[in-house]
Each structure stands twice: as C-alpha cells, then as structure tokens.
Design a protein around this motif. Structure first.
Motif, short mmCIF file in Angstrom:
data_model
loop_
_atom_site.label_atom_id
_atom_site.label_comp_id
_atom_site.label_asym_id
_atom_site.label_seq_id
_atom_site.Cartn_x
_atom_site.Cartn_y
_atom_site.Cartn_z
N LYS A 1 -9.81 -20.42 2.52
CA LYS A 1 -8.98 -19.33 3.02
C LYS A 1 -8.34 -19.70 4.35
O LYS A 1 -7.46 -18.99 4.83
CB LYS A 1 -9.82 -18.05 3.16
CG LYS A 1 -10.20 -17.43 1.83
CD LYS A 1 -10.94 -16.12 2.00
CE LYS A 1 -11.45 -15.62 0.66
NZ LYS A 1 -12.35 -14.44 0.80
N GLN B 1 -12.10 -8.54 -1.01
CA GLN B 1 -11.47 -7.94 0.17
C GLN B 1 -10.09 -7.40 -0.22
O GLN B 1 -9.17 -8.16 -0.49
CB GLN B 1 -11.36 -8.99 1.27
CG GLN B 1 -11.01 -8.41 2.62
CD GLN B 1 -10.88 -9.50 3.67
OE1 GLN B 1 -11.85 -9.98 4.22
NE2 GLN B 1 -9.65 -9.90 3.94
N SER B 2 -9.97 -6.09 -0.23
CA SER B 2 -8.75 -5.46 -0.74
C SER B 2 -7.48 -5.94 -0.08
O SER B 2 -6.46 -6.15 -0.72
CB SER B 2 -8.84 -3.95 -0.57
OG SER B 2 -9.88 -3.44 -1.35
N MET B 3 -7.57 -6.10 1.23
CA MET B 3 -6.36 -6.48 1.97
C MET B 3 -5.81 -7.81 1.45
O MET B 3 -4.62 -7.94 1.19
CB MET B 3 -6.71 -6.60 3.46
CG MET B 3 -5.58 -6.81 4.42
SD MET B 3 -4.44 -5.42 4.63
CE MET B 3 -5.51 -4.10 5.16
N LEU B 4 -6.71 -8.76 1.27
CA LEU B 4 -6.29 -10.07 0.80
C LEU B 4 -5.92 -9.99 -0.69
O LEU B 4 -4.92 -10.59 -1.12
CB LEU B 4 -7.43 -11.08 1.01
CG LEU B 4 -7.09 -12.55 0.78
CD1 LEU B 4 -5.94 -12.99 1.67
CD2 LEU B 4 -8.31 -13.43 1.02
N LYS C 1 -12.63 -6.71 -7.95
CA LYS C 1 -13.26 -6.79 -6.64
C LYS C 1 -14.74 -7.14 -6.75
O LYS C 1 -15.46 -7.11 -5.77
CB LYS C 1 -13.08 -5.46 -5.88
CG LYS C 1 -11.62 -5.16 -5.57
CD LYS C 1 -11.48 -3.88 -4.77
CE LYS C 1 -12.13 -4.00 -3.41
NZ LYS C 1 -12.13 -2.71 -2.67
N SER D 1 -4.70 -7.50 -2.45
CA SER D 1 -3.39 -6.89 -2.70
C SER D 1 -2.25 -7.73 -2.12
O SER D 1 -1.18 -7.84 -2.72
CB SER D 1 -3.34 -5.46 -2.18
OG SER D 1 -3.48 -5.45 -0.78
N ALA D 2 -2.51 -8.35 -0.98
CA ALA D 2 -1.46 -9.17 -0.37
C ALA D 2 -1.17 -10.39 -1.24
O ALA D 2 0.01 -10.72 -1.49
CB ALA D 2 -1.89 -9.62 1.03
N LEU D 3 -2.21 -11.03 -1.76
CA LEU D 3 -2.00 -12.20 -2.61
C LEU D 3 -1.32 -11.80 -3.91
O LEU D 3 -0.43 -12.50 -4.40
CB LEU D 3 -3.33 -12.90 -2.90
CG LEU D 3 -3.95 -13.66 -1.72
CD1 LEU D 3 -5.28 -14.28 -2.13
CD2 LEU D 3 -3.01 -14.73 -1.18
#
Lengths: 201, 201
Positions: free
Chosen positions: B104, B10-13, B34, B15-17
């Motif tokens: 998570k 999941q890109s959002m997670l 990914k 990149s945020a992590l």
DNA sequence: AAATGGGTATGACAAATGTCATAACTTTGC
DNA sequence: GCAAAGTTATGACATTTGTCATACCCATTT
C-alpha cells in the motif's frame, strides 16, 4: 475552485484520493505530503482552503499539524482523516478547532462531501465518534502510575524503572501493585495489554 | 473488458480504488467485500479475471482467500495488496501461486498497471520484498518454544501456561529461559517484544 | 552404532516480583 | 482549615521467576 491539501503517508490511499478529488469539477488538490513536517511547511505556504490530515504520520502527527495551523491563524479548514475513533485523538482535534473528523472506515464520497461542507463553515464529525465519547472507559490511573507503567513497557527490572524515574524500588513496586489492582490484572504483562487496549498509555 | 474483484476492509481505500479502477476504459469492478469470507464466496461465483486481496481482514485473511482460489483451480489471478513487506506473508502468498504482491506504500497507478500485467500472465512483486527476503533474520526458536511464548503473551502465570500446554511448570520455565537466552533478553516482556518485532510469533 | 538436537521432566537455588501495613508530606477542593 | 487524593518511602512476607545441572526419550543424521 476549492483548493485541497492532502497529508497521508500511505501512498496507495494518497494517490487514490488525489485522483478522486480531482474528478470533482469544483475541487483541486494543490499539494500532498507523506509526512507531517512537509505537510506543515507546505500548508503554511500554500494556504489551501482545506487540509486533509492523517494522524499517524512520520515526523509529525496530523494533530501536530492541526495545532500549528490553528496557531498560525490561517484560514485553512482542517479535516482529520484517521483509522480509529479514539477519544484522546478526538479531544485533541477539537482543541485544535478542526472542522471535520472522518474515519477511514467510511466511503470516499463522505470525504468529498465533507470538504464542501467545511468550506461553508460547517463541521463534520463521524457519528461513530459520538458513541466512543460516551462509552470510552475513564482512565483510572494517576499521572504517576501511568509513567511507571510506561517505563515498565520497555521491560527492564524494577530497579531499572526506579532509576529512570528517580524513585525507590519499593515505591515502583507499590505503584505497580496499585495499577494491577485498579486494572484487575495479575502482572505487568497483562497491565500493559489492558492499558494499551484502552489507550491509557 | 477485464473484470476485477476488490477485497479491502478499509472503506475509504475500497471505494477510492473502485472509483479509479472504473475510470480505466478496459477495467471494471464486478464486486467488492470488506471481509474475507464474503470475498471468497463471491469470487467463486463471479470468477473475475483479477482479485485484489488485502491480507488483514475480518473473518478470513486475504491469504486464506488466495489459498481457496488456488485450490478451486479457477482462472482468477490474485494480487495481494497489503501494508507490510513481511517474509512470512510473502512466502504464503507464493505458495498460493498469487500473480502479484503490492504494498500500500506504492501509488495507485502501480496497482492499475499490475492488473493489466497479471491478466497477461505476468507476475508483479514489489521490489521492497526482495530486500526483506534476504535481510529478514531467521527465527531461532523451535516450534515448541514459539508455542510457549505465544501462551506467555496472554500474561497468565507460569502455571497457567503449563496447564494450557499440558506441560510441567518447570518445563515451561526451562523453555522461557532458553528463549530469553536465544533472544538475548531478560524477561517475558522483552522476549515478547523482540519476537513480535521480528514476526516470529 | 553413535552423535546430535529437540522435547520433557526434576530439584535446588538466587533473584525478582507482588502484597500489605504503615507513615510522612503535598496539593487540591470544599 | 480540614478532608481527600496523590506521591513517596520502609520493612516484612509469600510467591513467582529465571537459571542451572542432570536425565530420559525419540527422531534424524552421520
């Protein structure tokens, strides 16, 4: 300073996003929630510039929250942040006049820039949605057929379904038969699968 | 400096992590993927101190990747990061000698501190797992019954199932009958639901 | 050696399911 | 105002499903 409220039930993502939003000099997170009800109440009170809402949340969905924000006519701009690009969700979001609709399958800087965009009055919809809007198959089932199939999901016998819907057994079987033929499948199990895949039920 | 590899689809997670890990002075992200296949190849090459692996990923699961790391006997410590506390997953993770298993549904600083812990040789397992380990119901189905039920999921007729498994129709129906009675349900549909809920199939 | 449990198979039977034709009544669109 | 589409209902029929008894083979356990 742009004030942001974050409603996301997955703690890992919630806290990670909060931190990266806080890293931006012009953005600040004024609150966050892990369920729709709490989010709704707090947003009404805090009136942030932007509310980022996940759809799938306990108690109330992000779309429910978006509806309420819309109806309360407060200034808060809404960005929906969800996993899937589903036509039905998107339509509801548009009906609630949301300013943005992003997928979790895009990087977090997309979200940051979207926040700045929507406070300016712009809208930000994920491009993948456009593809889904045109390609999504149309639901061939009538309202009644859908409700019969929904009841069939729980798995009781035909008779139980007919009782729940106040129909005769035969009628239920007729509906199911019509559903199978429309969906091109050979039984309840397959019909339920196909209908679920297409988000028709 | 602790080198970290991140496999999360999941890109959002993802990149945020990556960003919040990079914020820490003693941690650095040397790569991310990914899907499991890419992660596997890169981890073998980069040999990071810690690999954070999501389970549900395209091509290969995080558990598959963990197995390979274990078999390759490289020094990389593994932290599994996933959504659900499922007994079966956890057992496989332990078998692959992972150093950590986080959900998570816990905040991101838990992950940061877990990274530091595992490089020290410590282990970090989410407390919720312990509850699930003791409370999870035991699978009452035999191996063969499970495989019959798995085939039944796709929805064909009894005859199709029996062909796929090289059994007679009657045998398949016997198995299904036994399954229903064991699970206390009244049909394939309900049996599949119960079995899925309990992660037995 | 005997008992147990799993895998496989029949045959027989009752019940549930799926299909089809047909028909009446509503609502909606043109 | 009529045609089309949707809702509801029957009856009849073939097929599928679920249940049960019974049986044989093969491991494992006692």
């Amino acid at each position: 300073m742009i004030t942001v409220y974050l409603a996301e039930d997955q703690s890992m993502l919630n806290s990670a996003l909060t931190q990266i939003i806080e890293l931006e000099d012009d953005l600040t997170v004024v609150g966050s929630a892990k369920d729709g009800q709490a989010a709704s109440a707090e947003i009404m009170r805090l009136k942030p510039d932007v509310a980022i809402l996940d759809i799938e949340m306990p108690k109330q969905t992000g779309l429910d929250v978006a509806d309420q924000i819309h109806q309360a006519q407060i200034e808060t701009k809404v960005i929906i942040l969800t996993t899937f690009a589903q036509k039905a969700y998107f339509e509801r979001a548009v009906a609630a006049s949301v300013s943005g609709y992003l997928l979790k399958d895009s990087p977090s800087d997309q979200l940051i820039s979207a926040i700045r965009d929507v406070v300016q009055g712009l809208t930000r919809f994920d491009p993948e949605l456009v593809i889904n809007m045109v390609s999504a198959a149309h639901n061939p089932l009538t309202a009644r057929e859908q409700s019969v199939l929904v009841e069939a999901v729980t798995g009781g016998t035909t008779h139980e379904i007919s009782e729940r819907l106040h129909l005769s057994d035969g009628t239920v079987r007729n509906y199911l038969s019509a559903i199978f033929s429309k969906l091109g499948v050979r039984g309840r199990l397959e019909a339920i699968q196909v209908a679920k895949e297409n988000k028709w039920i």
